[in-house]
Design a protein around this motif. Structure first.
Motif, PDB file in Angstrom:
ATOM      1  N   HIS A  32      -3.631   1.932 -13.864  1.00  0.00           N
ATOM      2  CA  HIS A  32      -3.076   2.614 -12.634  1.00  0.00           C
ATOM      3  C   HIS A  32      -1.729   2.389 -12.522  1.00  0.00           C
ATOM      4  O   HIS A  32      -1.140   2.177 -11.527  1.00  0.00           O
ATOM      5  N   TRP A  34       1.964   3.935 -12.152  1.00  0.00           N
ATOM      6  CA  TRP A  34       2.549   5.031 -11.499  1.00  0.00           C
ATOM      7  C   TRP A  34       4.099   4.580 -10.969  1.00  0.00           C
ATOM      8  O   TRP A  34       4.360   3.473 -10.767  1.00  0.00           O
ATOM      9  N   LYS A  36       7.021   5.924  -7.957  1.00  0.00           N
ATOM     10  CA  LYS A  36       7.195   6.606  -6.813  1.00  0.00           C
ATOM     11  C   LYS A  36       8.524   7.747  -7.296  1.00  0.00           C
ATOM     12  O   LYS A  36       9.371   7.041  -7.687  1.00  0.00           O
ATOM     13  N   SER A 123       6.046  14.884 -15.415  1.00  0.00           N
ATOM     14  CA  SER A 123       4.939  14.210 -14.426  1.00  0.00           C
ATOM     15  C   SER A 123       4.820  12.889 -14.922  1.00  0.00           C
ATOM     16  O   SER A 123       3.804  12.158 -14.227  1.00  0.00           O
ATOM     17  N   GLU A 124       5.556  12.258 -15.862  1.00  0.00           N
ATOM     18  CA  GLU A 124       5.071  11.028 -16.326  1.00  0.00           C
ATOM     19  C   GLU A 124       6.360  10.205 -16.983  1.00  0.00           C
ATOM     20  O   GLU A 124       7.418  10.906 -17.389  1.00  0.00           O
ATOM     21  N   ALA A 142       2.402   7.780 -14.266  1.00  0.00           N
ATOM     22  CA  ALA A 142       2.574   8.993 -13.572  1.00  0.00           C
ATOM     23  C   ALA A 142       3.669   9.098 -12.733  1.00  0.00           C
ATOM     24  O   ALA A 142       3.950   7.911 -12.045  1.00  0.00           O
ATOM     25  N   LYS A 144       4.715  10.176  -8.981  1.00  0.00           N
ATOM     26  CA  LYS A 144       3.714  10.380  -7.759  1.00  0.00           C
ATOM     27  C   LYS A 144       4.766  10.320  -6.446  1.00  0.00           C
ATOM     28  O   LYS A 144       5.724   9.644  -6.352  1.00  0.00           O
ATOM     29  N   SER A 146       3.817   9.752  -3.642  1.00  0.00           N
ATOM     30  CA  SER A 146       3.290   8.734  -2.723  1.00  0.00           C
ATOM     31  C   SER A 146       2.053   8.028  -3.560  1.00  0.00           C
ATOM     32  O   SER A 146       1.497   8.422  -4.702  1.00  0.00           O
ATOM     33  N   PRO A 148      -1.289   6.970  -5.278  1.00  0.00           N
ATOM     34  CA  PRO A 148      -2.392   7.844  -5.622  1.00  0.00           C
ATOM     35  C   PRO A 148      -3.588   7.356  -4.886  1.00  0.00           C
ATOM     36  O   PRO A 148      -3.903   6.503  -4.468  1.00  0.00           O
TER      37      PRO A 148
END
Length: 148
Positions: A32, A34, A36, A123-124, A142, A144, A146, A148
């Motif tokens: 998970h 990510w 921001k 995107s990453e 990732a 993001k 906010s 995910p």
């Protein structure tokens, strides 16, 4: 001649780096991950991930880095006189054998300072964590707006 010597040194060290990362990923699971997306005009952001220590020994996360920003630090959120403050976790974090650590909004996180401009359609990114005795481990993250 110097270039050839440098290439030979790099080629000799490459297998060692790969072994360190393979060893680390056998003992630690990252999930998970990510980052921001920074607010318009802001050059700071944060990275989050769940880290599970699957080994029988404690491990210590001692640093973070990313190509997404000029500087990255491990940070904690602490309550001081009823005010939440962010602090650099200079000593890193110990993750006991068989337990997990979650880097999440409002808590522990990777503070990204001097965020670089995004490439079109990016995107990453990569978060890299330095695990004491195991070396740097790269984790895809990732981008993001906010949580995910």
């Amino acid at each position: 001649m110097k270039l050839i010597k440098r290439l030979l040194v790099v080629m000799a060290l490459l297998p060692i780096h790969l072994v360190v990362n393979a060893s680390a990923t056998d003992q630690i699971l990252f999930s998970h991950a990510w980052v921001k997306m920074p607010m318009p005009g802001m050059q700071m952001s944060a990275g989050y991930v769940d880290i599970k220590n699957t080994s029988t020994n404690d491990i210590k996360v001692i640093a973070v880095r990313t190509p997404f920003s000029k500087m990255a630090e491990l940070h904690d959120m602490v309550m001081v006189n009823k005010v939440m403050q962010m602090r650099h976790a200079i000593d890193g974090w110990v993750i006991a054998a068989g337990t997990s650590l979650s880097l999440a909004p409002g808590g522990k996180h990777a503070m990204l300072i001097g965020v670089k401009p995004l490439e079109s359609n990016q995107s990453e990114t990569i978060l890299e964590f330095n695990i004491e005795g195991l070396g740097w481990v790269s984790v895809p993250a990732a981008l993001k707006v906010s949580m995910p």
